[in-house]
Design an enzyme around this catalytic site. Structure first.
Site, PDB file in Angstrom:
ATOM      1  N   SER A 151       0.806  -1.265   0.014  1.00 58.68           N
ATOM      2  CA  SER A 151       0.011   0.012  -0.062  1.00 58.68           C
ATOM      3  C   SER A 151       0.943   1.158   0.133  1.00 58.68           C
ATOM      4  CB  SER A 151      -0.979   0.011   1.168  1.00 58.68           C
ATOM      5  OG  SER A 151      -0.089   0.131   2.420  1.00 58.68           O
ATOM      6  N   LYS A 152       0.360   2.534  -0.026  1.00 61.85           N
ATOM      7  CA  LYS A 152       1.076   3.746  -0.004  1.00 61.85           C
ATOM      8  C   LYS A 152       2.060   3.761   1.194  1.00 61.85           C
ATOM      9  CE  LYS A 152      -2.317   6.115  -2.815  1.00 61.85           C
ATOM     10  NZ  LYS A 152      -3.488   7.252  -2.419  1.00 61.85           N
ATOM     11  N   ARG A 153       1.720   3.135   2.191  1.00 62.83           N
ATOM     12  CA  ARG A 153       2.701   3.220   3.304  1.00 62.83           C
ATOM     13  C   ARG A 153       4.066   2.641   2.943  1.00 62.83           C
ATOM     14  NH1 ARG A 153       2.418  -1.241   6.770  1.00 62.83           N
ATOM     15  NH2 ARG A 153       0.758  -2.525   6.235  1.00 62.83           N
ATOM     16  N   HIS A 154       4.034   1.770   2.037  1.00 65.39           N
ATOM     17  CA  HIS A 154       5.403   1.089   1.638  1.00 65.39           C
ATOM     18  C   HIS A 154       6.131   1.895   0.880  1.00 65.39           C
ATOM     19  CE1 HIS A 154       2.863  -2.665   2.830  1.00 65.39           C
ATOM     20  NE2 HIS A 154       3.851  -2.706   3.820  1.00 65.39           N
ATOM     21  N   GLY A 155       5.614   3.022   0.332  1.00 64.36           N
ATOM     22  CA  GLY A 155       6.266   3.755  -0.722  1.00 64.36           C
ATOM     23  C   GLY A 155       5.588   4.112  -1.851  1.00 64.36           C
TER      24      GLY A 155
END
Length: 484
Positions: A253-257
């Site tokens: 997801s976006k929290r992984h970059g």
């Protein structure tokens, strides 16, 4: 056996995601390996979230990755139109057929009634599902409900006691119990088909033979199989590819970059690096080689080498692959791709003269071995544009404190003043002679010169640094280091 025909069918609700790009790539590789057809269509029935801007972003992402399509949006073909919102009469035709044959019925239940039904099932310890309340309404009952202003949805009548077995080309045999499914909606009250119904109609009418998609769609497959059977159509072969996980083993997801192809393009990743990397997310080649071109991937790809286990998005591996392609691509191409990053940083003007372009090529040649993506170039070239380059750290300061340093720097200044042209060849010859003439080891000569010219103890080769700086700047920096 029919010629292979596969499809990529994104919803245009955002940019092309890494997971979507991998699905498109696997479909493209399968089609090209088998001499088949790759089709691209747009699933835009989510009217609120879909946009033409997202559609263009997705199609541009596919083109950038080198994934061309033989039929579909922007190309045409016998199965069009290729946007779901332009196919509503086609869905209506097959929905009417299901109504006429008793496989579908109108449901008038309100949201409140459905919520109460869910609560009742949960209270009994049963799985929430639609229990068929409207399945056997009389004509009189339907008229009464419509007179109340209720707009019906169409539901599919799931047969009782049905076991649905999917023989998946990746996951093997997977079984589903139809009784736990409930009668599902196929057309909403506004006439828009649901995903499961539209995708079956599209895949059949477009002649799709293999459906290769993400594992998250596996739970939709039994509903789709029931629709194929009710309509009397042959089922395509299914292959559900594992999820992509972040390095913490949770769904990416976006929290992984960065999660979209556009973001990686903007950071200076090359399309061939992303294609190579995405292919290895869940698929393995026959040998040990991991650097593979699109043509090599096309020759080797098969579904029997697609893993069941989730693939982990390893950014270090992507960076390694991208660095490899940066180093092995033509210098002109990498220079052209690097220039926008240099312009954005204010290092290069919009208009570039032929002479300046040659200098930029030399600049890129000097630093590209250090890059894992092209946006990093600004971190490595600031030394060539800065007005001053004081020692960057304690190590650099201690290098300049050596007792031999003044003699080294004066000798360099003398040699630079003595030459007419300061190119790489001249710089190499000059640097080769200096240690012998000064009676010093190479490190005693080259390290202080590097710090004087760049402020750092590591970086590009000195024979590249010197001509890039030019005579005036070399002399200026040597003089400043002598006076420091």
């Amino acid at each position: 056996m029919a010629q292979v025909k596969v499809r990529f069918a994104p919803s245009p609700t955002g940019p092309l995601h890494i997971g979507g790009a991998r699905s498109a790539l696997f479909n493209w590789l399968f089609a090209r390996n088998r001499g088949g057809t790759f089709l691209v269509r747009i699933e835009d029935t989510d009217l609120e979230r879909s946009s033409r801007e997202s559609e263009e972003n997705i199609l541009a992402g596919l083109r950038w990755l080198g994934l061309d399509w033989d039929e579909g949006i922007g190309v045409g073909g016998p199965g069009g139109p290729y946007r779901q919102t332009e196919r509503l009469p086609i869905y209506r035709q097959y929905a009417d057929r299901l109504l006429e044959t008793g496989w579908a019925y109108r449901c008038y239940c309100t949201e409140e009634e459905l919520a109460a039904q869910r609560e009742e099932l949960l209270a009994r310890g049963e799985m929430p599902r639609y229990t068929g309340r409207c399945r056997h309404l009389t004509g009189e009952e339907r008229c009464r409900l419509e007179a109340q202003g209720r707009r019906p949805v169409l539901r599919f009548a799931v047969p009782a006691g049905e076991k649905i077995i999917i023989r998946d080309l990746v996951r093997g045999s997977v079984s589903f119990d139809g009784d736990g499914m409930g009668d599902f909606i196929i057309v909403k009250s506004d006439g828009i088909p649901t995903y499961n119904f539209a995708v079956v109609v599209d895949d059949h009418t477009m002649g799709i033979t293999h459906v290769i998609r993400a594992e998250e769609h596996l739970s939709n497959t039994p509903r789709q199989v029931l629709l194929y059977r009710a309509l009397g159509w042959p089922e395509p072969r299914f292959a559900h590819v594992s999820l992509i996980l972040g390095e913490d083993r949770t769904k990416m997801s976006k929290r992984h970059g960065a999660t979209s192809i556009e973001q990686y393009r903007e950071m200076g990743y090359l399309p061939e690096a992303l294609v190579n990397f995405l292919a290895l997310l869940g698929w393995s080649p026959g040998g040990e080689e991991e650097v593979l071109t699109l043509d090599q991937l096309k020759e080797q790809f098969s579904l029997d080498r697609v893993a069941k286990n989730p693939a982990v998005f390893d950014l270090d591996k992507l960076n390694w692959l991208n660095g490899h392609y940066i180093r092995t691509s033509s210098l002109e191409r990498i220079t052209d791709l690097a220039i926008p990053f240099l312009q954005k940083a204010g290092y290069v003007p919009e208009e570039i003269t032929p002479e300046r372009y040659q200098w930029l090529k030399a600049l890129v040649a000097a630093v590209r071995d250090y890059l894992s993506n092209l946006s990093e170039i600004t971190q490595h070239v600031d030394i060539f544009f800065a007005a001053e380059v004081p020692p960057a750290d304690g190590e650099a300061r201690s290098v300049l404190a050596g007792e031999q340093v003044p003699a080294v720097l004066r000798a360099v200044a003398e040699k630079v003043r003595a030459v007419d042209e300061l190119d790489e060849e001249v710089a190499r010859a000059m640097l080769k002679k200096l240690p012998r003439e000064l009676g010093l080891g190479g490190k005693k000569v080259y390290m202080p010169l590097r710090v004087a010219l760049t402020g750092r103890t590591h970086g590009p080769e000195l024979y590249q640094v010197i001509p890039l700086l030019g005579r005036e700047k070399v002399l200026e920096r040597v003089e400043r280091a002598l006076n420091r």
